[in-house]
Enzyme design. Structure first.
Site, PDB file in Angstrom:
ATOM      1  N   LYS A   1      18.540   1.987 -20.790  1.00  0.00           N
ATOM      2  CA  LYS A   1      17.534   1.414 -21.680  1.00  0.00           C
ATOM      3  C   LYS A   1      18.119   0.245 -22.481  1.00  0.00           C
ATOM      4  O   LYS A   1      18.506  -0.734 -21.890  1.00  0.00           O
ATOM      5  CB  LYS A   1      16.955   2.516 -22.560  1.00  0.00           C
ATOM      6  CG  LYS A   1      16.656   3.835 -21.801  1.00  0.00           C
ATOM      7  CD  LYS A   1      15.543   3.708 -20.762  1.00  0.00           C
ATOM      8  CE  LYS A   1      15.450   4.911 -19.819  1.00  0.00           C
ATOM      9  NZ  LYS A   1      15.257   6.206 -20.471  1.00  0.00           N
TER      10      LYS A   1
ATOM     11  N   TYR B   1      12.242  13.482 -24.300  1.00  0.00           N
ATOM     12  CA  TYR B   1      12.138  12.817 -23.006  1.00  0.00           C
ATOM     13  C   TYR B   1      11.819  13.886 -21.946  1.00  0.00           C
ATOM     14  O   TYR B   1      12.431  14.960 -21.944  1.00  0.00           O
ATOM     15  CB  TYR B   1      13.466  12.125 -22.708  1.00  0.00           C
ATOM     16  CG  TYR B   1      13.526  11.523 -21.328  1.00  0.00           C
ATOM     17  CD1 TYR B   1      12.735  10.428 -21.001  1.00  0.00           C
ATOM     18  CD2 TYR B   1      14.360  12.044 -20.354  1.00  0.00           C
ATOM     19  CE1 TYR B   1      12.782   9.880 -19.734  1.00  0.00           C
ATOM     20  CE2 TYR B   1      14.410  11.498 -19.087  1.00  0.00           C
ATOM     21  CZ  TYR B   1      13.610  10.421 -18.785  1.00  0.00           C
ATOM     22  OH  TYR B   1      13.650   9.886 -17.527  1.00  0.00           O
TER      23      TYR B   1
ATOM     24  N   ARG C   1      37.089   8.360 -10.232  1.00  0.00           N
ATOM     25  CA  ARG C   1      36.233   9.377 -10.872  1.00  0.00           C
ATOM     26  C   ARG C   1      36.837   9.785 -12.209  1.00  0.00           C
ATOM     27  O   ARG C   1      36.147   9.926 -13.204  1.00  0.00           O
ATOM     28  CB  ARG C   1      36.042  10.604  -9.966  1.00  0.00           C
ATOM     29  CG  ARG C   1      35.397  11.759 -10.728  1.00  0.00           C
ATOM     30  CD  ARG C   1      34.749  12.844  -9.866  1.00  0.00           C
ATOM     31  NE  ARG C   1      35.399  13.136  -8.628  1.00  0.00           N
ATOM     32  CZ  ARG C   1      36.580  13.777  -8.508  1.00  0.00           C
ATOM     33  NH1 ARG C   1      37.228  14.194  -9.576  1.00  0.00           N
ATOM     34  NH2 ARG C   1      37.105  13.979  -7.319  1.00  0.00           N
TER      35      ARG C   1
ATOM     36  N   ASP D   1      20.275  12.367 -29.179  1.00  0.00           N
ATOM     37  CA  ASP D   1      19.969  11.332 -28.186  1.00  0.00           C
ATOM     38  C   ASP D   1      19.575  10.078 -28.965  1.00  0.00           C
ATOM     39  O   ASP D   1      18.516  10.032 -29.594  1.00  0.00           O
ATOM     40  CB  ASP D   1      18.834  11.827 -27.285  1.00  0.00           C
ATOM     41  CG  ASP D   1      18.469  10.824 -26.190  1.00  0.00           C
ATOM     42  OD1 ASP D   1      18.703   9.623 -26.384  1.00  0.00           O
ATOM     43  OD2 ASP D   1      17.920  11.262 -25.157  1.00  0.00           O
TER      44      ASP D   1
HETATM   45  C1  PLP Z   1      15.476   7.585 -20.080  1.00  0.00           C
HETATM   46  C2  PLP Z   1      15.894   8.558 -21.092  1.00  0.00           C
HETATM   47  C3  PLP Z   1      16.785   9.588 -20.777  1.00  0.00           C
HETATM   48  C4  PLP Z   1      17.312   9.814 -19.382  1.00  0.00           C
HETATM   49  O1  PLP Z   1      18.155   8.790 -18.977  1.00  0.00           O
HETATM   50  P1  PLP Z   1      18.316   8.309 -17.451  1.00  0.00           P
HETATM   51  O2  PLP Z   1      19.255   7.179 -17.568  1.00  0.00           O
HETATM   52  O3  PLP Z   1      16.952   7.940 -16.963  1.00  0.00           O
HETATM   53  O4  PLP Z   1      18.872   9.479 -16.695  1.00  0.00           O
HETATM   54  C5  PLP Z   1      17.171  10.434 -21.789  1.00  0.00           C
HETATM   55  N1  PLP Z   1      16.698  10.306 -23.046  1.00  0.00           N
HETATM   56  C6  PLP Z   1      15.831   9.331 -23.374  1.00  0.00           C
HETATM   57  C7  PLP Z   1      15.345   9.227 -24.778  1.00  0.00           C
HETATM   58  C8  PLP Z   1      15.386   8.431 -22.416  1.00  0.00           C
HETATM   59  O5  PLP Z   1      14.499   7.486 -22.745  1.00  0.00           O
END
Ligand code: PLP
Length: 380
Positions: free
Chosen positions: A195, A98, A46, A170
């Site tokens: 992603k 998101y 962890r 982000d």
């Molecule tokens: C999918 C996504 C998230 C969240 O991520 P997870 O891996 O699904 O928890 C946050 N920001 C954006 C822009 C996303 O597309």
């Protein structure tokens, strides 16, 4: 060295013990100590794991930060980030987010007394006005999910700095291959590694990259304290994804352009959202701050919800599924899927209408994707 070379080699030496060219998957929860607290640098997985450590170092460096930290999901990364903003903190966030990020902000607002204000950050006057009241965190996505709004990161970071607020971006949609927010003044970069970084729709993961050494230490402490860490196997898959990120992102961009050109100006289309189109309101900013426009395209169909559902049924190459950034093309109906947790009135006020579809353009032949969209439009 140039970025594509760095994706494959940066901070990814051959394994010290064996010479393995690929970072091995260290499936061990714990590590032997020679005497209490005398160890090789790893104690318990962890707190730190050798496979994760290579991924974290590579990501931190590719995003031009001091350190990277990997998490079990993008929202795990966000949860850990929000641990640093206690009750009474004020967050100024971009107004197109998101859905899961919005849901977590709202939860912190209700449960923990964190104040959150949503602002159109493409409007610098609106950002300036919001920052007239003291703020602790400015939280951005650029391009945004799902409306592909582009914020001038350098300008907003300058305003935030003057107001003594931390800036987090982000960078999931752009990836460091197209945009490096820390170079533009951000303090923290967040990723859903699920992603483009993973890139093959086979893992869930997240990351934070920190500009300063102090934040690197603070968030490494929180990463261990909160415990939302990824498995070594998932870290290995993201490292493998990083190696092809450059070529994939270029291919995604070609696909997205082909799709956007079919949609743009079509008589069944109310609006096409793609930062690479000259008609996009922030096209000039995107051209300046990004090295490409990415693989995401959104479209608002003239016929509303009925047209959107009919269009979805006609698509043959695009698969109806949540998520994005994988090699295969996906389509999402935000109003009923990824953004269903956002109240309808709020959603519609911000442009997430029932006729909106979000297309994650994969790396299939762009002509097949263009044909797929053209024939689905033709059937409306
Ligand atoms: C999918 C996504 C998230 C969240 O991520 P997870 O891996 O699904 O928890 C946050 N920001 C954006 C822009 C996303 O597309």
């Amino acid at each position: 060295m140039r970025f594509d070379t760095r994706l494959i080699h940066e901070r990814q030496p051959a394994d010290a013990a064996t010479g393995a060219v690929n970072t091995p998957i260290y499936l061990s929860s714990t590590f032997r100590q020679r005497a209490p607290n005398r160890h090789s640098g790893f104690v318990y997985s962890r707190s730190g794991n050798p496979t994760r450590a290579v991924l974290e170092a590579a990501l931190g460096s590719l995003e031009s930060g001091n350190a990277g930290l990997a998490f079990s999901s993008g929202l795990g990364a966000l949860t850990t980030l929000l641990e640093a903003f206690p009750s009474g903190s004020r967050i100024v966030a971009v107004d197109d987010l998101y859905g899961g990020t919005w849901r977590l902000f709202e939860h912190h607002r209700r449960q923990f007394g964190v104040r959150v204000e949503y602002v159109d950050t493409t409007d610098l006057a609106a950002v300036r006005a919001a920052l007239a009241t003291p703020a602790d965190l400015v939280y951005l996505e650029s391009p945004t999910n799902p409306l592909l709004k582009v914020t001038d990161l350098k300008a907003v970071a300058r305003l935030a700095k003057a107001a003594h607020a931390t800036v987090a971006v982000d960078n999931t949609f752009a990836t460091p291959a197209l945009q490096r927010p820390i170079e533009l003044g951000a303090d923290i970069v967040l990723h859903s590694m699920t992603k483009y970084l993973g890139g093959h729709s086979d893992i869930i993961g997240g990351a934070l990259v920190l500009r300063s050494k102090e934040d690197a230490e603070r968030f490494a402490w929180l990463q261990n304290a909160v415990g939302a860490v990824p498995s070594p196997f998932d870290c290995f898959l993201v490292l493998r994804g990083l190696h092809t990120l450059g070529v994939r992102v270029r291919a995604h961009g070609e696909s997205a352009r082909a799709v956007a050109e079919v949609l743009d100006g079509h008589r069944k289309v109310r609006a096409t959202f793609y930062p690479g189109l000259a008609s996009h309101p922030q096209h000039a900013i995107a051209r300046r701050q990004m090295d490409g426009y990415g693989g995401m395209v959104s479209v608002d169909l003239a016929g509303g919800r009925r047209a959107a559902l009919a269009f979805l049924r006609r698509l043959e190459v695009f698969t109806l599924a949540e998520s994005l950034g994988g090699v295969e093309s996906l389509v999402d109906h935000p109003a009923s899927m990824t953004h269903a947790s956002v109240r309808k009135a709020e959603r519609e006020a911000h442009g997430v209408t029932d006729g909106l579809l979000r297309l994650s353009c994969g790396i299939e032949d762009p002509a097949d994707l263009a044909d797929d969209v053209r024939s689905a439009l033709g059937s409306l």
